[in-house]
Design an enzyme around this catalytic site. Structure first.
Site, PDB file in Angstrom:
ATOM      1  N   LYS A 287       0.853  -1.191   0.000  1.00 37.98           N
ATOM      2  CA  LYS A 287       0.000   0.000   0.000  1.00 37.98           C
ATOM      3  C   LYS A 287       0.888   1.239   0.000  1.00 37.98           C
ATOM      4  CE  LYS A 287      -3.920   1.899   2.697  1.00 37.98           C
ATOM      5  NZ  LYS A 287      -4.808   1.647   3.848  1.00 37.98           N
TER       6      LYS A 287
ATOM      7  N   SER B 120      -9.649   1.577   3.219  1.00 41.29           N
ATOM      8  CA  SER B 120      -8.807   2.372   2.341  1.00 41.29           C
ATOM      9  C   SER B 120      -7.776   1.538   1.577  1.00 41.29           C
ATOM     10  CB  SER B 120      -8.099   3.456   3.148  1.00 41.29           C
ATOM     11  OG  SER B 120      -7.242   2.865   4.114  1.00 41.29           O
TER      12      SER B 120
ATOM     13  N   SER C 254      -9.716  -0.742   7.485  1.00 44.03           N
ATOM     14  CA  SER C 254      -9.219  -0.615   6.113  1.00 44.03           C
ATOM     15  C   SER C 254      -8.504  -1.820   5.536  1.00 44.03           C
ATOM     16  CB  SER C 254      -8.288   0.597   6.003  1.00 44.03           C
ATOM     17  OG  SER C 254      -9.047   1.747   5.846  1.00 44.03           O
TER      18      SER C 254
HETATM   19  N1  GLN Z   1     -13.030   4.036   6.850  1.00 45.61           N
HETATM   20  C1  GLN Z   1     -12.424   4.436   8.075  1.00 45.61           C
HETATM   21  C2  GLN Z   1     -11.981   5.858   7.956  1.00 45.61           C
HETATM   22  O1  GLN Z   1     -12.266   6.464   6.985  1.00 45.61           O
HETATM   23  C3  GLN Z   1     -11.261   3.538   8.395  1.00 45.61           C
HETATM   24  C4  GLN Z   1     -10.115   3.793   7.507  1.00 45.61           C
HETATM   25  C5  GLN Z   1      -8.908   3.011   7.899  1.00 45.61           C
HETATM   26  O2  GLN Z   1      -8.992   1.997   8.576  1.00 45.61           O
HETATM   27  N2  GLN Z   1      -7.758   3.516   7.475  1.00 45.61           N
HETATM   28  O3  GLN Z   1     -11.357   6.400   8.799  1.00 45.61           O
END
Ligand code: GLN
Length: 467
Positions: A60, A135, A159
């Site tokens: 990532k 994400s 995410s």
């Molecule tokens: N969707 C959640 C957020 O927007 C979690 C994102 C994540 O785990 N990086 O913060």
């Protein structure tokens, strides 16, 4: 011919050990698949094609890689070429894993669909008109689409688990403190964790064993209490699973998701597990609001470093302040800006205790609630995501609808606990994920349960339209 859609990392290791293919041929097969399919999926921001004698990996783009641009999906880091490797990238390198490339992500890991990437969304290999989740959507799409055998993602509030679920693969969010964050672009430091996605639980366990463990460069890491054990058991005899009572009343869970979940509980029983109930009343009620104070507060502090001086592009101004303002205005997309505003407000004098302080107290209650829920059980089970992959654009204009994607993944993240998502069936032809939550440092237990269930479920991880 190497079928990258089907080959697991473990099988690839076997091919290498028996010298049936060379590491170069293996990487070439994935690079050819990327050539063929990534124009559609946009799983990668950058294809690297690195070298090594092992099974290639994708990282990532919030994972710092020496000499390779690292943007975290943000324009404010465009052109930033780190002079050092993150610990996880270094550990993958030391294990001989060639780097295929850097995967797409929501800007600074803020999102649940990868639509917040400044460089355009990734697409779901099961249906390219839909999101892969986020994400870590690029990493999940890469693995599900046969563009990488395994990959690393990051998880703050879901995410890794959520995109794994939406793409029909396995994902692990490890216990807080088991994987080094040295060299990870920070989002919310009390929550961020790095973890693997792959097609099988054993692959996930293997990649986890490469990256996990104490790192002197990250003082929040701990030594694993026991080595990673590759799961072998086909049975769940003696295993006790708990379904939170509150899950039955959560209207956000789609009927098709609920059906796949119920069917999986049946499978678990057939494999010998005992399925009982636990209580997590505060988690589903206060988990989201608590997270959306803690995470933006920490993000607003972490993102203060992007000032046009230390990283990436700069927009000039007459004064230092004007330069910083203009750079941040041009460099950050709408979601980071929203969170910086929210977080700065929650941390401001006079509000700090009412918002951030209160959220931290709620967090303590969630930690306790999870500890009690796990008493007498080996894992808590829920669906990973309330919905299957949704169409691109569906929730883009409604931040609260997007935040609701994490209803089921957030509470255990706040509690610092490990979570494994495995594919457990289809709803409307799209993958459904099962979330298993374990005790702190309970990864081996999750691997064991996940592996046995995987055998019982028999999910085919190759997207139907690509078979
Ligand atoms: N969707 C959640 C957020 O927007 C979690 C994102 C994540 O785990 N990086 O913060």
């Amino acid at each position: 011919m190497i079928d990258t859609l089907r080959l697991t990392a473990e099988q690839a290791i076997g091919l290498l050990e028996r010298r049936e293919v060379s590491a170069e041929e293996l990487s070439e097969a994935y690079l050819a698949a990327i050539d063929e399919r990534d124009a559609e999926l946009h799983a990668y921001l950058r294809v690297v094609g690195g070298t090594g004698d092992g099974v290639p990996v994708a990282l990532k783009d919030c994972i710092t890689t020496r000499g390779i641009e690292t943007t975290a999906g943000s324009k404010i880091l465009q052109g930033y070429v780190p002079v050092y490797d993150s610990t996880v990238a270094a550990r993958c390198g030391a294990a001989g894993l060639p780097l295929l490339g850097k995967t797409n992500m929501d800007e600074f890991a803020m999102g649940s669909s990868t639509e917040n990437s400044a460089f355009g969304p990734s697409r779901n290999p099961w249906d390219p008109s839909r999101v892969p989740g986020g994400s870590s959507g690029g990493s999940a799409a890469a693995v599900a689409g046969g563009l990488a055998p395994w990959a690393l993602g990051s998880d703050t509030g879901g995410s890794i688990k959520q995109p794994a679920a939406l793409c029909g693969i396995v994902g692990l969010r490890p216990t807080y403190g088991t994987v080094s964050r040295y060299g990870i672009v920070a989002f919310a430091s009390s929550l961020d964790q790095i973890g693997p996605v792959a097609k099988t639980v054993r692959d996930v366990a293997l990649l986890y064993s490469i990256i996990a463990g104490r790192d002197p460069l990250d003082s929040t890491t701990a030594e694993l209490p026991e080595p990673v054990a590759l799961p072998e058991d086909e049975s769940l005899a003696g295993v006790r699973l708990a379904v939170p009572r509150q899950v039955a009343g959560l209207d956000a869970i789609e009927p098709g998701v609920r059906a796949a979940f119920e069917k999986t509980l049946e499978t678990a029983r057939e494999l010998g597990a005992e399925v009982g109930e636990c209580d997590l009343p505060l988690s589903y009620r206060y988990g989201m609001p608590c997270y959306y104070l803690v995470a933006p507060a920490e993000a607003s502090s972490n993102l203060a470093r992007y000032d046009g001086v230390r990283y990436g592009p700069r927009v000039v101004g007459a004064t230092y302040g004007e330069m910083v303002d203009r750079t941040r205005d041009a460099g950050f997309g709408p979601e980071p800006k929203r969170r910086i505003m929210l977080g700065t407000y929650a941390l401001s004098a006079g509000y700090y205790d009412a918002f951030y302080g209160q959220a931290q107290r709620v967090r303590t209650l969630l930690i306790r609630e999870h500890r009690e829920a796990l008493e007498g059980f080996d894992a808590i089970v829920t669906p990973t995501s309330p919905t299957v992959a949704f169409p691109i654009g569906d929730k883009a204009a409604d931040p609260l609808a997007m935040y609701a994607c994490d209803l089921l993944t957030i509470p255990s993240c706040l509690a610092g606990l490990p979570g494994l998502s495995i594919p457990c069936g289809l709803s409307e032809g799209l993958p459904v994920g099962l979330q298993l939550i374990g005790r702190q440092f309970g990864e081996n237990g999750l691997f064991r349960i996940g592996h046995a269930l995987e055998g019982g479920i028999g999910f085919d991880t190759v997207p139907e339209r690509l078979r």
